[in-house]
Design a protein around this motif. Structure first.
Motif, PDB file in Angstrom:
ATOM      1  N   LEU A 141       0.567  -1.324   0.047  1.00 21.55           N
ATOM      2  CA  LEU A 141      -0.028  -0.037   0.079  1.00 21.55           C
ATOM      3  C   LEU A 141       0.941   1.191  -0.007  1.00 21.55           C
ATOM      4  CD1 LEU A 141      -2.798  -0.968   2.428  1.00 21.55           C
ATOM      5  CD2 LEU A 141      -3.018  -0.872  -0.129  1.00 21.55           C
ATOM      6  N   GLY A 142       1.947   1.339   0.677  1.00 21.21           N
ATOM      7  CA  GLY A 142       3.112   2.499   0.897  1.00 21.21           C
ATOM      8  C   GLY A 142       3.245   2.521  -0.485  1.00 21.21           C
ATOM      9  N   THR A 143       4.055   1.694  -1.216  1.00 17.43           N
ATOM     10  CA  THR A 143       4.649   1.660  -2.309  1.00 17.43           C
ATOM     11  C   THR A 143       3.633   2.092  -3.499  1.00 17.43           C
ATOM     12  OG1 THR A 143       6.030   0.163  -1.914  1.00 17.43           O
ATOM     13  CG2 THR A 143       5.777   0.665  -4.363  1.00 17.43           C
ATOM     14  N   LEU A 144       2.468   1.619  -3.608  1.00 15.66           N
ATOM     15  CA  LEU A 144       1.306   1.897  -4.434  1.00 15.66           C
ATOM     16  C   LEU A 144       1.225   3.442  -4.478  1.00 15.66           C
ATOM     17  CD1 LEU A 144      -0.989  -1.013  -4.456  1.00 15.66           C
ATOM     18  CD2 LEU A 144       0.407  -0.428  -6.316  1.00 15.66           C
ATOM     19  N   ALA A 145       0.817   4.031  -2.796  1.00 15.98           N
ATOM     20  CA  ALA A 145       0.604   5.399  -2.876  1.00 15.98           C
ATOM     21  C   ALA A 145       1.585   6.210  -3.233  1.00 15.98           C
ATOM     22  CB  ALA A 145       0.543   5.579  -1.092  1.00 15.98           C
ATOM     23  N   VAL A 146       3.083   5.876  -3.181  1.00 19.07           N
ATOM     24  CA  VAL A 146       4.140   6.646  -3.674  1.00 19.07           C
ATOM     25  C   VAL A 146       4.014   6.811  -5.280  1.00 19.07           C
ATOM     26  CG1 VAL A 146       6.615   6.907  -4.266  1.00 19.07           C
ATOM     27  CG2 VAL A 146       5.623   6.200  -1.729  1.00 19.07           C
ATOM     28  N   VAL A 147       3.802   5.720  -5.917  1.00 20.24           N
ATOM     29  CA  VAL A 147       3.574   5.653  -7.338  1.00 20.24           C
ATOM     30  C   VAL A 147       2.249   6.555  -8.005  1.00 20.24           C
ATOM     31  CG1 VAL A 147       3.458   4.173  -9.338  1.00 20.24           C
ATOM     32  CG2 VAL A 147       5.106   3.594  -7.485  1.00 20.24           C
ATOM     33  N   TRP A 148       1.281   5.839  -7.131  1.00 23.18           N
ATOM     34  CA  TRP A 148      -0.136   6.916  -7.734  1.00 23.18           C
ATOM     35  C   TRP A 148      -0.072   8.375  -7.530  1.00 23.18           C
ATOM     36  CZ3 TRP A 148      -4.313   4.704  -9.727  1.00 23.18           C
ATOM     37  CH2 TRP A 148      -5.532   5.631  -9.666  1.00 23.18           C
ATOM     38  N   VAL A 149       0.635   8.834  -6.417  1.00 19.56           N
ATOM     39  CA  VAL A 149       0.457  10.143  -6.378  1.00 19.56           C
ATOM     40  C   VAL A 149       1.572  10.812  -7.411  1.00 19.56           C
ATOM     41  CG1 VAL A 149       1.260  12.190  -4.719  1.00 19.56           C
ATOM     42  CG2 VAL A 149      -0.039  10.059  -3.732  1.00 19.56           C
ATOM     43  N   ALA A 162      10.034  12.000  -9.997  1.00 14.81           N
ATOM     44  CA  ALA A 162      10.986  11.089 -10.739  1.00 14.81           C
ATOM     45  C   ALA A 162      12.011  10.577  -9.658  1.00 14.81           C
ATOM     46  CB  ALA A 162      11.745  11.495 -11.793  1.00 14.81           C
ATOM     47  N   LEU A 163      12.565  11.427  -8.844  1.00 14.54           N
ATOM     48  CA  LEU A 163      13.689  11.194  -7.778  1.00 14.54           C
ATOM     49  C   LEU A 163      12.892  10.174  -6.817  1.00 14.54           C
ATOM     50  CD1 LEU A 163      15.521  14.450  -7.337  1.00 14.54           C
ATOM     51  CD2 LEU A 163      16.389  12.238  -8.596  1.00 14.54           C
ATOM     52  N   ILE A 164      11.747  10.459  -6.280  1.00 16.16           N
ATOM     53  CA  ILE A 164      11.208   9.680  -5.510  1.00 16.16           C
ATOM     54  C   ILE A 164      10.727   8.102  -5.805  1.00 16.16           C
ATOM     55  CG2 ILE A 164       9.055   9.560  -3.857  1.00 16.16           C
ATOM     56  CD1 ILE A 164       8.932  12.510  -3.474  1.00 16.16           C
ATOM     57  N   VAL A 165      10.443   8.233  -7.058  1.00 20.21           N
ATOM     58  CA  VAL A 165      10.000   7.150  -7.444  1.00 20.21           C
ATOM     59  C   VAL A 165      11.325   6.140  -7.691  1.00 20.21           C
ATOM     60  CG1 VAL A 165       9.122   5.650  -9.593  1.00 20.21           C
ATOM     61  CG2 VAL A 165       7.679   7.801  -8.515  1.00 20.21           C
ATOM     62  N   GLY A 166      12.161   6.844  -8.215  1.00 19.38           N
ATOM     63  CA  GLY A 166      13.601   6.131  -8.385  1.00 19.38           C
ATOM     64  C   GLY A 166      14.053   5.635  -7.040  1.00 19.38           C
ATOM     65  N   GLY A 167      13.890   6.296  -5.902  1.00 19.87           N
ATOM     66  CA  GLY A 167      14.379   5.992  -4.608  1.00 19.87           C
ATOM     67  C   GLY A 167      13.687   4.782  -4.109  1.00 19.87           C
ATOM     68  N   VAL A 168      12.586   4.830  -4.363  1.00 18.09           N
ATOM     69  CA  VAL A 168      11.632   3.601  -4.059  1.00 18.09           C
ATOM     70  C   VAL A 168      11.957   2.432  -4.790  1.00 18.09           C
ATOM     71  CG1 VAL A 168       9.430   2.442  -3.975  1.00 18.09           C
ATOM     72  CG2 VAL A 168       9.569   5.050  -3.212  1.00 18.09           C
ATOM     73  N   ALA A 169      12.449   2.594  -6.193  1.00 14.31           N
ATOM     74  CA  ALA A 169      12.853   1.518  -6.977  1.00 14.31           C
ATOM     75  C   ALA A 169      14.105   0.685  -6.463  1.00 14.31           C
ATOM     76  CB  ALA A 169      12.810   2.079  -8.578  1.00 14.31           C
ATOM     77  N   VAL A 170      14.997   1.548  -6.366  1.00 16.61           N
ATOM     78  CA  VAL A 170      16.410   1.257  -5.814  1.00 16.61           C
ATOM     79  C   VAL A 170      16.345   0.588  -4.344  1.00 16.61           C
ATOM     80  CG1 VAL A 170      18.519   2.104  -4.794  1.00 16.61           C
ATOM     81  CG2 VAL A 170      17.499   3.124  -7.140  1.00 16.61           C
ATOM     82  N   ALA A 171      15.278   0.979  -3.590  1.00 16.27           N
ATOM     83  CA  ALA A 171      15.222   0.238  -2.162  1.00 16.27           C
ATOM     84  C   ALA A 171      14.551  -0.858  -2.485  1.00 16.27           C
ATOM     85  CB  ALA A 171      14.061   1.255  -1.299  1.00 16.27           C
ATOM     86  N   ALA A 172      13.728  -1.092  -3.352  1.00 16.22           N
ATOM     87  CA  ALA A 172      12.949  -2.332  -3.702  1.00 16.22           C
ATOM     88  C   ALA A 172      13.955  -3.442  -4.118  1.00 16.22           C
ATOM     89  CB  ALA A 172      11.767  -2.409  -4.657  1.00 16.22           C
ATOM     90  N   VAL A 173      14.679  -2.966  -5.070  1.00 20.38           N
ATOM     91  CA  VAL A 173      15.807  -3.806  -5.786  1.00 20.38           C
ATOM     92  C   VAL A 173      16.804  -4.249  -4.288  1.00 20.38           C
ATOM     93  CG1 VAL A 173      17.981  -4.063  -7.279  1.00 20.38           C
ATOM     94  CG2 VAL A 173      15.557  -2.951  -8.020  1.00 20.38           C
ATOM     95  N   GLY A 174      17.081  -3.384  -3.657  1.00 21.44           N
ATOM     96  CA  GLY A 174      18.013  -3.741  -2.439  1.00 21.44           C
ATOM     97  C   GLY A 174      17.326  -4.736  -1.843  1.00 21.44           C
ATOM     98  N   SER A 175      16.133  -4.639  -1.330  1.00 18.65           N
ATOM     99  CA  SER A 175      15.461  -5.541  -0.522  1.00 18.65           C
ATOM    100  C   SER A 175      15.434  -6.891  -1.080  1.00 18.65           C
ATOM    101  CB  SER A 175      14.051  -5.220  -0.257  1.00 18.65           C
ATOM    102  OG  SER A 175      14.046  -3.926   0.583  1.00 18.65           O
ATOM    103  N   THR A 176      15.134  -6.960  -2.376  1.00 15.63           N
ATOM    104  CA  THR A 176      15.116  -8.261  -3.159  1.00 15.63           C
ATOM    105  C   THR A 176      16.518  -8.887  -3.166  1.00 15.63           C
ATOM    106  OG1 THR A 176      13.558  -7.314  -4.634  1.00 15.63           O
ATOM    107  CG2 THR A 176      14.654  -9.317  -5.390  1.00 15.63           C
TER     108      THR A 176
END
Length: 204
Positions: A141-149, A162-176
């Motif tokens: 839900l948190g990630t969807l909210a970031v991308v939706w907004v 663009a920077l915020i979505v990029g940061g979320v994407a990098v964080a997701a890759v790091g978790s994976t």
């Protein structure tokens, strides 16, 4: 080296969190409080990485890492995005959720021995219900909210979004890729924090 990288990521996240919270003190904008808290959560998770890498993982280090990295960072980011979009109901909701997350992280039983090295996998130490289920739902839900907004407001604030979505994407890759090791995860955390901070500043 792994300890130093994780500690450096923690210091960087803490420093940038302090800058965002200083802006919040000056402007009293709810989204700045949520974003500053999300970067603080990143700092705490990185500090837990350094702790586990230096002294060996145990239940205490794992609970801190899971609370701040697994349960709080993404929901706080999502709340900040919703708040800057004018959805004021996000503030009491994320406060209530934070209380739930703390309760879950502190009280859920842990099982299985911790390895001498490497970041512990949640499925090796936590039952799916409630801890892992809460994390999956809240992070989604948190990630969807970031991308939706970001998508809804992209034309008004293209760089910040663009920077915020990029940061979320990098964080997701790091978790994976957390299984690669502490150093790699810390590097992803540091890069994600820099992108997120730049996005927060640009959106303001």
């Amino acid at each position: 080296m792994e300890v130093l990288l994780a500690f450096a990521a923690a210091l960087l996240a803490l420093r940038l969190s302090g800058r965002i919270l200083a802006r919040w003190r000056a402007h009293r904008s709810a989204e700045l409080a949520a974003w500053g808290a999300s970067l603080f959560a990143y700092a705490a998770a990185s500090a837990a990485l350094a702790w586990g890498s230096a002294h060996g993982w145990d239940g205490r280090a794992f609970r801190v890492y899971y609370l701040f990295g697994g349960l709080l960072t993404a929901p706080l980011l999502g709340a900040g995005s919703l708040l800057i979009w004018g959805r004021r109901w996000a503030a009491p909701l994320v406060l209530a959720y934070t209380g739930l997350a703390v309760g879950v992280a502190v009280s859920v039983p842990l099982h299985g021995p911790f390895a001498a090295s490497g970041i512990p996998a949640a499925q090796d130490h936590l039952a799916f219900v409630p801890a892992r289920l809460v994390a999956v739902v809240a992070n989604t839900l948190g990630t969807l909210a970031v991308v939706w907004v970001a998508a809804a407001t992209f034309r008004r604030r293209p760089l910040g979004n663009a920077l915020i979505v990029g940061g979320v994407a990098v964080a997701a890759v790091g978790s994976t890729l957390a299984g690669l090791g502490t150093a790699e995860t810390a590097a992803f955390v540091a890069f994600a924090v820099v992108l997120l901070y730049g996005g927060f500043v640009a959106r303001r």
